[in-house]
Design a protein around this motif. Structure first.
Motif, PDB file in Angstrom:
ATOM      1  N   CYS A   1     -11.751   8.855   1.941  1.00 26.95           N
ATOM      2  CA  CYS A   1     -11.593  10.108   2.887  1.00 26.95           C
ATOM      3  C   CYS A   1     -11.871  11.126   2.231  1.00 26.95           C
ATOM      4  O   CYS A   1     -11.748  12.229   2.177  1.00 26.95           O
ATOM      5  CB  CYS A   1     -10.018   9.932   3.295  1.00 26.95           C
ATOM      6  N   GLY A   2     -12.354  10.911   0.702  1.00 21.60           N
ATOM      7  CA  GLY A   2     -12.644  12.072  -0.111  1.00 21.60           C
ATOM      8  C   GLY A   2     -11.523  12.661  -0.915  1.00 21.60           C
ATOM      9  O   GLY A   2     -11.624  13.725  -1.437  1.00 21.60           O
TER      10      GLY A   2
ATOM     11  N   GLU B   1       0.957   4.178  11.097  1.00 24.07           N
ATOM     12  CA  GLU B   1       0.053   3.765   9.815  1.00 24.07           C
ATOM     13  C   GLU B   1      -0.797   4.971   9.553  1.00 24.07           C
ATOM     14  O   GLU B   1      -0.981   5.569   8.650  1.00 24.07           O
ATOM     15  CB  GLU B   1      -0.566   2.675   9.813  1.00 24.07           C
ATOM     16  N   GLU B   2      -1.717   5.185  10.698  1.00 19.80           N
ATOM     17  CA  GLU B   2      -2.772   6.441  10.431  1.00 19.80           C
ATOM     18  C   GLU B   2      -1.696   7.797  10.063  1.00 19.80           C
ATOM     19  O   GLU B   2      -2.287   8.499   9.308  1.00 19.80           O
ATOM     20  CB  GLU B   2      -3.348   6.439  11.846  1.00 19.80           C
ATOM     21  N   PHE B   3      -0.712   7.889  10.971  1.00 22.45           N
ATOM     22  CA  PHE B   3       0.069   9.057  10.642  1.00 22.45           C
ATOM     23  C   PHE B   3       0.321   9.090   9.341  1.00 22.45           C
ATOM     24  O   PHE B   3       0.318  10.060   8.721  1.00 22.45           O
ATOM     25  CB  PHE B   3       1.044   9.159  11.663  1.00 22.45           C
ATOM     26  N   CYS B   4       1.296   8.088   8.764  1.00 24.81           N
ATOM     27  CA  CYS B   4       1.675   8.021   7.509  1.00 24.81           C
ATOM     28  C   CYS B   4       0.650   8.182   6.530  1.00 24.81           C
ATOM     29  O   CYS B   4       0.855   8.941   5.435  1.00 24.81           O
ATOM     30  CB  CYS B   4       2.645   6.793   7.244  1.00 24.81           C
ATOM     31  N   PHE B   5      -0.546   7.477   6.625  1.00 22.01           N
ATOM     32  CA  PHE B   5      -1.489   7.611   5.799  1.00 22.01           C
ATOM     33  C   PHE B   5      -2.205   9.173   5.713  1.00 22.01           C
ATOM     34  O   PHE B   5      -2.357   9.419   4.493  1.00 22.01           O
ATOM     35  CB  PHE B   5      -2.673   6.648   6.251  1.00 22.01           C
ATOM     36  N   LYS B   6      -2.499   9.609   6.892  1.00 22.71           N
ATOM     37  CA  LYS B   6      -2.743  11.059   6.701  1.00 22.71           C
ATOM     38  C   LYS B   6      -1.819  12.064   5.999  1.00 22.71           C
ATOM     39  O   LYS B   6      -2.192  12.939   5.100  1.00 22.71           O
ATOM     40  CB  LYS B   6      -3.137  11.862   8.029  1.00 22.71           C
TER      41      LYS B   6
ATOM     42  N   PHE C   1      -4.729   1.400  -0.447  1.00 24.77           N
ATOM     43  CA  PHE C   1      -4.535   2.781  -0.053  1.00 24.77           C
ATOM     44  C   PHE C   1      -5.422   3.566  -1.166  1.00 24.77           C
ATOM     45  O   PHE C   1      -6.167   4.627  -0.375  1.00 24.77           O
ATOM     46  CB  PHE C   1      -3.041   3.360  -0.535  1.00 24.77           C
ATOM     47  N   ILE C   2      -5.555   3.057  -2.423  1.00 19.77           N
ATOM     48  CA  ILE C   2      -6.527   4.105  -3.153  1.00 19.77           C
ATOM     49  C   ILE C   2      -8.002   3.803  -2.578  1.00 19.77           C
ATOM     50  O   ILE C   2      -8.744   4.881  -2.625  1.00 19.77           O
ATOM     51  CB  ILE C   2      -6.480   3.402  -4.631  1.00 19.77           C
TER      52      ILE C   2
ATOM     53  N   LEU D   1       7.409   4.840   4.547  1.00 18.05           N
ATOM     54  CA  LEU D   1       7.340   4.418   5.902  1.00 18.05           C
ATOM     55  C   LEU D   1       5.703   3.937   5.946  1.00 18.05           C
ATOM     56  O   LEU D   1       5.466   3.151   7.080  1.00 18.05           O
ATOM     57  CB  LEU D   1       7.241   5.956   6.402  1.00 18.05           C
ATOM     58  N   LEU D   2       4.655   4.291   5.258  1.00 18.55           N
ATOM     59  CA  LEU D   2       3.509   3.701   5.382  1.00 18.55           C
ATOM     60  C   LEU D   2       3.394   2.162   4.961  1.00 18.55           C
ATOM     61  O   LEU D   2       2.985   1.606   5.991  1.00 18.55           O
ATOM     62  CB  LEU D   2       2.365   4.209   4.346  1.00 18.55           C
ATOM     63  N   SER D   3       3.970   1.711   4.207  1.00 21.83           N
ATOM     64  CA  SER D   3       4.303   0.477   4.051  1.00 21.83           C
ATOM     65  C   SER D   3       4.893  -0.362   5.011  1.00 21.83           C
ATOM     66  O   SER D   3       4.260  -1.477   5.546  1.00 21.83           O
ATOM     67  CB  SER D   3       5.055   0.131   2.786  1.00 21.83           C
ATOM     68  N   ALA D   4       5.904   0.182   5.856  1.00 23.70           N
ATOM     69  CA  ALA D   4       6.518  -0.197   6.658  1.00 23.70           C
ATOM     70  C   ALA D   4       5.573  -0.517   7.990  1.00 23.70           C
ATOM     71  O   ALA D   4       5.639  -1.474   8.734  1.00 23.70           O
ATOM     72  CB  ALA D   4       7.618   0.446   7.062  1.00 23.70           C
ATOM     73  N   ALA D   5       4.906   0.776   8.024  1.00 23.42           N
ATOM     74  CA  ALA D   5       3.830   0.537   9.442  1.00 23.42           C
ATOM     75  C   ALA D   5       3.036  -0.554   9.197  1.00 23.42           C
ATOM     76  O   ALA D   5       2.348  -1.065  10.054  1.00 23.42           O
ATOM     77  CB  ALA D   5       3.214   2.094   9.350  1.00 23.42           C
ATOM     78  N   VAL D   6       2.339  -0.630   8.068  1.00 29.44           N
ATOM     79  CA  VAL D   6       1.285  -1.671   7.914  1.00 29.44           C
ATOM     80  C   VAL D   6       2.002  -3.043   8.059  1.00 29.44           C
ATOM     81  O   VAL D   6       1.462  -3.908   8.657  1.00 29.44           O
ATOM     82  CB  VAL D   6       0.987  -1.730   6.409  1.00 29.44           C
TER      83      VAL D   6
END
Length: 558
Positions: free
Chosen positions: A553-554, A515-520, A546-547, A502-507
């Motif tokens: 973000c720590g 994208e922000e939601f999936c990343f978090k 992503f890495i 889903l993150l890939s799709a958002a990008v």
């Protein structure tokens, strides 16, 4: 159209199941049980199941609807429930079924055993066609096609009308003053019974401590007693609350009597009434007698509505488990009074509702239904309902889309009205404007069908994985609202397994919020996400990005 979703129980059902409902009733001491009948005449129940009142054959609660196969295909014409609770149900064929609490023989089968499944009530009712049922707290009434009333169950106050106070284990015909008369309507208070005849006369029997029988005193009546105070009036409808009663005449006049602790009579005070009182239009009252609730503006609205001399009352509503009253006028105004969300409203108060059922859903305690609710008030469909009905209809469509060897039938005019992409497509200089079938190869069948259905319904019903493809389409067609809906579906359906996809799709589809939601989500569940197949199948550049981002973000700190 009545919305069953106003009763909290029905919010547990999916939209598709709700759309199948033709009739429904929420009941029980805390509005914790529900029964509904589908368009196919299948009967379902769900809820707490107090006293086996769901009729499922066991005593288990269920939040998942269970089918009562015993009643399948039997059209329901009347349903009522008691306080035990027990349930009575009459079918189009005149059969009477009962189940639930039976401590006082209110099921009419001659025993006091709980009815865990629907039983056919036949004692003394052979060759009788039942057309209407009514339940008090622990007694039961049934009205036959011939206008006879039968009663049974708890009889401590004479509510069975037998002339004595012994409980009645099986249906017994109510005679005495009703002998030879034709009854057209019945109603029950907690421990009282009412009947209206075809000539407009009203009779009451049973408990009368609050004057709910309307006979001019507060003595119990062991046999039917005529309401002399209504002499000369032709009553069309009666309704009973917990300990009060309402009557509607053929001239659209409202009368009330009985208990008034919460203002449920609508008289402007809280004094009980032993005889029927005309609930006057507000213009007939003094200025000091306006309701305590509401603003001046509300009072003006109420006065204006009641001032319409032709705006007669056409429906009254009350329920034996509540102290609430309601009515509807010819112009569609709905009023309520009595106990409403804990307040005492002593005069009819104008609401914003379009039906009396909503009063009980939103203001009654408990928020039960006062009658078997029908979704088929008339055959009229709104514009939105008509459009929904005609989606993918070969009979009326003038255009087909072809995907994966399957057709989707649509209406060119609707597409042009609803979507800028199609408005442009169906111009004379586009070849598509001349076609009867348009091939689509860049999107899958489920995605494109959902898009077209969205244009007809404003709704999207897709799993999150398919919503990705629809998000792609929405982006391509510049459908921003659809894009937001897809993002909502994806956010709601994100899991560890699909998060990286889903993150890939958002990008890919430039959906920044998503994208922000999936990343978090991925960072919050980093260990699990990095062990999924989706993570290791991802494009190398995306993985590096992503890495790096997660590192900032720590996410990888010791």
């Amino acid at each position: 159209m009545v919305d069953v979703g106003k009763w909290p129980l029905f919010t547990l059902l999916g939209a598709q199941e709700v759309s199948r409902i033709r009739q429904a009733c929420v009941f029980g001491t805390s509005a914790n049980e529900a029964i509904y009948i589908t368009q196919d005449d299948e009967v379902f129940v769900f809820g707490l199941n107090c006293s086996n009142c769901l009729g499922t054959g066991d005593s288990q609660s269920t939040m998942v609807p269970k089918k009562l196969d015993f009643l399948r295909g039997k059209k329901v014409v009347s349903l009522s429930y008691g306080s035990g609770p027990h349930v009575l149900l009459a079918t189009e064929g005149g059969e009477l079924f009962a189940w639930g609490h039976n401590g006082y023989s209110q099921l009419g089968n001659g025993t006091t055993n709980q009815g865990v499944s629907p039983i056919l009530v036949s004692n003394n009712l052979q060759n009788k066609k039942i057309t209407q049922v009514a339940c008090g707290s622990h007694h039961s009434l049934a009205l036959t096609h011939d206008g006879e009333v039968f009663a049974w169950g708890y009889n401590n106050c004479g509510q069975v009308g037998s002339g004595a106070t012994a409980n009645q284990p099986t249906p017994r015909r109510v005679t005495n003053c009703l002998q030879g008369k034709v009854v057209m309507g019945i109603a029950c208070g907690q421990t009282s019974s009412m009947a209206v005849l075809d000539n407009g006369e009203v009779f009451g029997w049973g408990y009368n401590g609050n004057g709910q029988l309307g006979v001019g005193n507060n003595g119990n009546q062991l046999i039917p007693c005529r309401l002399a105070a209504l002499q000369g009036l032709c009553v069309l409808q009666i309704a009973s609350g917990y300990a009060h009663s309402l009557a509607l005449t053929d001239e659209g006049l409202l009368y009330a009597w009985g208990a008034n602790t919460y203002g449920q009579l609508g008289t402007g005070n809280k004094s009980n009434q032993l005889s029927p009182v005309h609930i006057m239009a507000e213009k007939e009252r003094g200025e000091g007698e306006w309701p305590a609730v509401g603003s001046k503006r509300t009072r003006e609205n109420t006065e204006e509505a009641w001032h319409r001399e032709t705006d007669r009352i056409v429906e009254i509503a009350a329920c034996h488990s509540t102290h609430t009253s309601a009515c509807k006028t010819q112009s569609g105004q709905v009023y309520m009074w009595g106990q409403c969300r804990g307040q005492s409203i002593v005069l009819p108060h104008l609401t914003h509702f379009s039906c009396t059922d909503d009063v009980f859903a939103c203001f009654a305690t408990p928020s039960v239904m006062w009658r078997l609710l029908s979704m088929e008030h008339d055959d009229f469909l709104t514009v939105a309902q008509s459009l929904r009905k005609e989606f993918d209809s070969p009979e009326t469509a003038d255009l087909k889309f072809s995907l994966d060897g399957k057709y989707i039938h649509v209406h060119k005019a609707v597409l042009k009205i609803r979507c800028e992409h199609f408005r442009s497509m169906f111009q004379s200089h586009w070849t598509e404007d001349m076609k009867e079938v348009i091939e689509i190869d860049q999107f899958s069948y489920p995605v494109y069908r959902s898009f077209l259905e969205f244009l007809y319904t404003d709704n999207v019903d897709l799993p999150p994985e398919d919503a990705i493809g629809l998000l792609d389409l929405a982006t391509s067609y510049c459908e921003n609202r659809l894009k937001r809906l897809c993002q909502h579906i994806i956010k709601r359906g994100i899991t560890v397994e699909n998060a990286f996809s889903l993150l890939s799709a958002a990008v890919r589809y430039d959906a920044e919020d998503l994208e922000e939601f999936c990343f978090k989500f991925c960072v919050n569940h980093l260990t699990e996400v990095t062990q999924t197949a989706a993570f290791w199948q991802i494009d190398g550049n995306m993985l590096k990005e992503f890495i790096c981002r997660a590192s900032r973000c720590g996410a990888f700190k010791n």
